[in-house]
Design an enzyme around this catalytic site. Sequence first.
Site, short mmCIF file in Angstrom:
data_model
loop_
_atom_site.label_atom_id
_atom_site.label_comp_id
_atom_site.label_asym_id
_atom_site.label_seq_id
_atom_site.Cartn_x
_atom_site.Cartn_y
_atom_site.Cartn_z
N GLY A 181 47.21 38.03 34.79
CA GLY A 181 45.73 38.83 35.07
C GLY A 181 45.38 38.60 36.43
O GLY A 181 43.98 37.84 36.97
N ALA A 182 46.42 38.81 37.52
CA ALA A 182 45.94 38.52 38.78
C ALA A 182 45.23 39.52 39.65
O ALA A 182 45.40 38.93 40.99
CB ALA A 182 47.44 38.76 39.53
N TYR A 229 26.48 34.34 24.56
CA TYR A 229 28.47 33.44 24.98
C TYR A 229 28.41 33.24 24.24
O TYR A 229 29.66 32.60 23.25
CB TYR A 229 27.80 33.44 26.21
N VAL A 272 29.79 37.68 39.88
CA VAL A 272 30.11 39.47 39.25
C VAL A 272 30.76 40.06 39.58
O VAL A 272 31.93 39.57 40.47
CB VAL A 272 28.82 40.42 40.45
#
Length: 402
Positions: free
Chosen positions: A48-49, A236, A275
């Site tokens: 997941g780079a 969450y 963000v």
Amino acid sequence: MIIHPKVRGFICTTTHPLGCERNVLEQIAATRARGVRNDGPKKVLVIGASSGYGLASRITAAFGFGADTLGVFFEKPGTASKAGTAGWYNSAAFDKHAKAAGLYSKSINGDAFSDAARAQVIELIKTEMGGQVDLVVYSLASPVRKLPGSGEVKRSALKPIGQTYTATAIDTNKDTIIQASIEPASAQEIEETITVMGGQDWELWIDALEGAGVLADGARSVAFSYIGTEITWPIYWHGALGKAKVDLDRTAQRLNARLAKHGGGANVAVLKSVVTQASAAIPVMPLYISMVYKIMKEKGLHEGTIEQLDRLFRERLYRQDGQPAEVDEQNRLRLDDWELRDDVQDACKALWPQVTTENLFELTDYAGYKHEFLKLFGFGRTDVDYDADVATDVAFDCIELA
């Protein structure tokens, strides 16, 4: 072609290759400014780079510690007539500048949940990286996971548990304050969210790497999580996603016991709100981030993804005094420590009920949020001429999985 931003909902449907490269260069510069150390990881796999915390991990490993890196991600390449995804251009920029610095960099574009991705990674570690890696970063954030073997597709749900959650939020298309309501997740949605965003796939990766003998003695692994505060808990931590993160914690305990036998370890790192494309999709987060950014900037505590990862590597995982990293009672590395300070959270709680459409830009850092959001896609930079032609067909050293 000439590319301007087009925003729909919480996604920008266009990307700017040069803007993305400048973002990566900015993160490389921030890392280099803190000095290069040679007492940390040498061979790093990042699953997941291509954006967010995964990209920041790869930059920190390479430019903060001189590590060789292998990155896995699922992005759309650009063509001559159509721009690719931001993650493609981020990865192309990383590869270009890592190679220019004399560092090994290789990428795999394909489904990181697949056995094919694991097999390709193992082959590259054996043939090109000296046979072993000493750090595995797990940073996948995906709404969908195709299970290896059966091919069954599972989907994650950003929903509360038990009852409908209603809260003040920002309509980011109209820049207005609204009341957002989210229906609770069904039992199946909770189960699927755990399957997609829990620790199962992380464990499959470690199983495969360990089974192939490509984990070095002392190898570490880290996966990212977010806990947040009572403002965001209903959607969450107390929601379907939180259940998945609890599963991630349990997985970390098991993996830690395994890796510790060879002098290594595994941890969940709990990071702060930033963000990213992942956080923009979570209702209530844009408003919370706009508030917490303003408060933390005023207090001199603000960090973006690269500052968080620099601190994770330099002050937690690879401390110069040789001491083990400070962890919480669940063996987690806490990088949300500054955000969770009482003075920061008390200010957030006091501000929350005061925010209206009229004072949104004044009371919060929503302008900063919007700027950071556009930057994710390569826009909003003062050092890029967005009316100039830019090439969208950017190739680099990346293996495409069929």
